[in-house]
Design a protein around this motif. Structure first.
Motif, PDB file in Angstrom:
ATOM      1  N   SER A 166     -42.732 -11.607  29.511  1.00 40.67           N
ATOM      2  CA  SER A 166     -42.576 -10.906  30.789  1.00 40.67           C
ATOM      3  C   SER A 166     -41.181 -11.135  31.360  1.00 40.67           C
ATOM      4  O   SER A 166     -40.549 -10.203  31.884  1.00 40.67           O
ATOM      5  N   THR A 167     -40.719 -12.361  31.250  1.00 36.29           N
ATOM      6  CA  THR A 167     -39.382 -12.676  31.759  1.00 36.29           C
ATOM      7  C   THR A 167     -38.320 -11.904  30.984  1.00 36.29           C
ATOM      8  O   THR A 167     -37.368 -11.376  31.577  1.00 36.29           O
ATOM      9  N   ARG A 168     -38.483 -11.806  29.677  1.00 32.83           N
ATOM     10  CA  ARG A 168     -37.524 -11.037  28.872  1.00 32.83           C
ATOM     11  C   ARG A 168     -37.459  -9.595  29.349  1.00 32.83           C
ATOM     12  O   ARG A 168     -36.381  -9.027  29.535  1.00 32.83           O
ATOM     13  N   THR A 169     -38.619  -9.006  29.554  1.00 29.15           N
ATOM     14  CA  THR A 169     -38.675  -7.612  30.010  1.00 29.15           C
ATOM     15  C   THR A 169     -37.972  -7.441  31.352  1.00 29.15           C
ATOM     16  O   THR A 169     -37.156  -6.536  31.539  1.00 29.15           O
ATOM     17  N   LEU A 170     -38.282  -8.329  32.285  1.00 29.28           N
ATOM     18  CA  LEU A 170     -37.723  -8.193  33.628  1.00 29.28           C
ATOM     19  C   LEU A 170     -36.233  -8.530  33.689  1.00 29.28           C
ATOM     20  O   LEU A 170     -35.487  -7.893  34.433  1.00 29.28           O
ATOM     21  N   LEU A 171     -35.800  -9.503  32.883  1.00 33.67           N
ATOM     22  CA  LEU A 171     -34.366  -9.808  32.860  1.00 33.67           C
ATOM     23  C   LEU A 171     -33.599  -8.606  32.333  1.00 33.67           C
ATOM     24  O   LEU A 171     -32.500  -8.294  32.798  1.00 33.67           O
ATOM     25  N   TRP A 172     -34.173  -7.925  31.385  1.00 31.54           N
ATOM     26  CA  TRP A 172     -33.521  -6.741  30.805  1.00 31.54           C
ATOM     27  C   TRP A 172     -33.448  -5.607  31.829  1.00 31.54           C
ATOM     28  O   TRP A 172     -32.432  -4.944  31.992  1.00 31.54           O
ATOM     29  N   GLU A 173     -34.561  -5.400  32.519  1.00 33.80           N
ATOM     30  CA  GLU A 173     -34.630  -4.289  33.483  1.00 33.80           C
ATOM     31  C   GLU A 173     -33.921  -4.556  34.801  1.00 33.80           C
ATOM     32  O   GLU A 173     -33.307  -3.655  35.373  1.00 33.80           O
TER      33      GLU A 173
ATOM     34  N   GLU B 297     -30.584   2.252  15.536  1.00 36.44           N
ATOM     35  CA  GLU B 297     -31.355   2.727  16.691  1.00 36.44           C
ATOM     36  C   GLU B 297     -31.312   1.707  17.826  1.00 36.44           C
ATOM     37  O   GLU B 297     -31.549   0.524  17.613  1.00 36.44           O
ATOM     38  N   ARG B 298     -31.015   2.203  19.009  1.00 37.13           N
ATOM     39  CA  ARG B 298     -30.917   1.313  20.170  1.00 37.13           C
ATOM     40  C   ARG B 298     -31.527   1.979  21.394  1.00 37.13           C
ATOM     41  O   ARG B 298     -31.540   3.190  21.496  1.00 37.13           O
ATOM     42  N   ASP B 299     -31.954   1.144  22.311  1.00 39.45           N
ATOM     43  CA  ASP B 299     -32.470   1.633  23.582  1.00 39.45           C
ATOM     44  C   ASP B 299     -31.261   1.782  24.506  1.00 39.45           C
ATOM     45  O   ASP B 299     -31.073   1.007  25.446  1.00 39.45           O
ATOM     46  N   VAL B 300     -30.460   2.826  24.242  1.00 42.58           N
ATOM     47  CA  VAL B 300     -29.135   2.930  24.850  1.00 42.58           C
ATOM     48  C   VAL B 300     -29.154   2.866  26.377  1.00 42.58           C
ATOM     49  O   VAL B 300     -28.377   2.141  26.984  1.00 42.58           O
ATOM     50  N   LEU B 301     -30.071   3.616  26.987  1.00 40.50           N
ATOM     51  CA  LEU B 301     -30.071   3.684  28.453  1.00 40.50           C
ATOM     52  C   LEU B 301     -30.534   2.388  29.113  1.00 40.50           C
ATOM     53  O   LEU B 301     -30.294   2.178  30.310  1.00 40.50           O
ATOM     54  N   LYS B 302     -31.202   1.528  28.353  1.00 37.71           N
ATOM     55  CA  LYS B 302     -31.605   0.243  28.922  1.00 37.71           C
ATOM     56  C   LYS B 302     -30.472  -0.771  28.848  1.00 37.71           C
ATOM     57  O   LYS B 302     -30.479  -1.762  29.556  1.00 37.71           O
ATOM     58  N   GLY B 303     -29.510  -0.512  27.989  1.00 38.96           N
ATOM     59  CA  GLY B 303     -28.375  -1.419  27.890  1.00 38.96           C
ATOM     60  C   GLY B 303     -28.650  -2.606  26.994  1.00 38.96           C
ATOM     61  O   GLY B 303     -29.739  -2.732  26.415  1.00 38.96           O
ATOM     62  N   CYS B 304     -27.685  -3.496  26.891  1.00 38.11           N
ATOM     63  CA  CYS B 304     -27.815  -4.688  26.057  1.00 38.11           C
ATOM     64  C   CYS B 304     -28.432  -5.806  26.886  1.00 38.11           C
ATOM     65  O   CYS B 304     -27.909  -6.150  27.954  1.00 38.11           O
ATOM     66  N   PRO B 305     -29.540  -6.378  26.409  1.00 32.61           N
ATOM     67  CA  PRO B 305     -30.228  -7.411  27.199  1.00 32.61           C
ATOM     68  C   PRO B 305     -29.408  -8.688  27.384  1.00 32.61           C
ATOM     69  O   PRO B 305     -29.647  -9.418  28.347  1.00 32.61           O
ATOM     70  N   ILE B 306     -28.464  -8.924  26.504  1.00 28.34           N
ATOM     71  CA  ILE B 306     -27.594 -10.102  26.663  1.00 28.34           C
ATOM     72  C   ILE B 306     -26.340  -9.725  27.453  1.00 28.34           C
ATOM     73  O   ILE B 306     -25.956 -10.416  28.394  1.00 28.34           O
ATOM     74  N   GLY B 307     -25.730  -8.607  27.087  1.00 26.23           N
ATOM     75  CA  GLY B 307     -24.504  -8.176  27.764  1.00 26.23           C
ATOM     76  C   GLY B 307     -24.689  -8.010  29.258  1.00 26.23           C
ATOM     77  O   GLY B 307     -23.810  -8.356  30.053  1.00 26.23           O
ATOM     78  N   ARG B 308     -25.822  -7.490  29.690  1.00 25.64           N
ATOM     79  CA  ARG B 308     -26.054  -7.264  31.121  1.00 25.64           C
ATOM     80  C   ARG B 308     -26.043  -8.577  31.903  1.00 25.64           C
ATOM     81  O   ARG B 308     -25.716  -8.593  33.093  1.00 25.64           O
ATOM     82  N   LEU B 309     -26.371  -9.668  31.238  1.00 23.16           N
ATOM     83  CA  LEU B 309     -26.415 -10.953  31.935  1.00 23.16           C
ATOM     84  C   LEU B 309     -25.022 -11.424  32.364  1.00 23.16           C
ATOM     85  O   LEU B 309     -24.901 -12.222  33.298  1.00 23.16           O
TER      86      LEU B 309
END
Lengths: 188, 188
Positions: free
Chosen positions: B10-17, B86-98
């Motif tokens: 859950s934390t992974r999902t929310l940190l990404w979003e 294949e990437r979830d482009v519009l969601k962005g990079c889960p690490i880069g966004r941090l």
DNA sequence: GTCTATATTTCGATAGAC
DNA sequence: GTCTATCGAAATATAGAC
């Protein structure tokens, strides 16, 4: 500076440092040295104030980029001048960072100036690339739109790398890396 | 999945979003379907939970990149495979966004895995470029470290452009743009 | 291990005096 | 226009029952 301008400037600073979600009305007021009532007299709330701050930053960014890209010289030269200009690398791009803010992307009023800034920048750079092709400086095989996107992306991603490393060097490497590749694509 | 794992996911999902600043313990608990006490039994708080989530994401990202870059084939071919996967482009990079999250960058325990991920990725890509030079595929004039930084930056910046435009195409353009430039730098 | 109750602080805004 | 007082909700934990 008047109260209204001080509020906008404080908001610009905080949006840059902490983003929209991380910036509270209270912190804006404290940085501006202004009371609650004063802020809510000039702006309906956090969102309207943020819009004013983003507009001002977007205008500055656009004007600076346009100036760098409009000086006399070749296309690659102008792109290099734009990419190499002095920047607060570790602070990142004040507009680009907003794309990571969920509340900014969810609010059309906040999202609009961000979208416009990048659309304009990609278009402007594509024009410069096309000018380079027309002048015989760059190969006609180049795709101006794709190249422009790659250039803007390298800049934005360079900030990410620099912040991750807490060091401006990866940013500078990325800039020099794309410029070297672009130089290799000269018309021959 | 057990309670602990559900909390991390859950934390992974929310940190990404929503990032770290935009993610509350309460939202994590609700998404995981777990009570307060349960969360604070398994983790000391939001920070420790975020570290577990970031570690897991960083490991996945690293493993995936390593796999793409290790397949048989030429250097440019492998880099293209990595960039085009294949990437979830519009969601962005889960690490880069941090890297845009002030509280993540301020906490060494959260910052560490982010820094390591990008340092490793730049090093790994520089190796692939060097292999391309050694194999006579790329010009010896190329700077492997600068080129690697430019490639990773294009990827990270591509996400920024896509989110700004609410459209994956600028991302794809940026990727194709840098690959075209890289192709032009082949040994001749 | 998991739950509910509670505590403290902050968020984002409104009310109303001056 | 600017200030202080206040508000209801949320953030982030802690306490203690079961």
């Amino acid at each position: 500076m008047n109260t209204r301008d001080r509020l906008i400037e404080s908001t610009r600073t905080l949006l840059w440092e902490r983003g929209y979600v991380g910036t509270s009305p209270k912190s804006i007021q404290q940085l501006a040295g202004v009371g609650q009532g004063s802020m809510y007299h000039h702006f309906s709330g956090k969102e309207e104030l943020a819009r004013a701050a983003i507009d001002r930053t977007a205008e500055e960014i656009g004007a600076a980029a346009d100036a760098q890209l409009s000086v006399p010289g070749g296309a690659v030269e102008r792109i290099a001048a734009y990419l190499r200009r002095e920047r607060d690398v570790l602070k990142g791009c004040p507009i680009g960072r907003l794309t990571q803010d969920p509340d900014v992307m969810a609010a059309p009023v906040l999202r609009e100036p961000v979208e416009e800034t990048f659309t304009w920048l990609r278009t402007r750079l594509a024009s410069v690339v096309t000018e380079g092709v027309d002048a015989g400086e760059l190969s006609p095989a180049i795709d101006p739109a794709a190249t422009a996107s790659a250039i803007v992306a390298t800049l934005q991603g360079g900030y990410v790398l620099a912040r991750a490393a807490d060091d401006a060097r990866p940013f500078e490497q990325a800039i020099e890396g794309i410029l070297a590749l672009l130089g290799a694509y000269s018309a021959r």
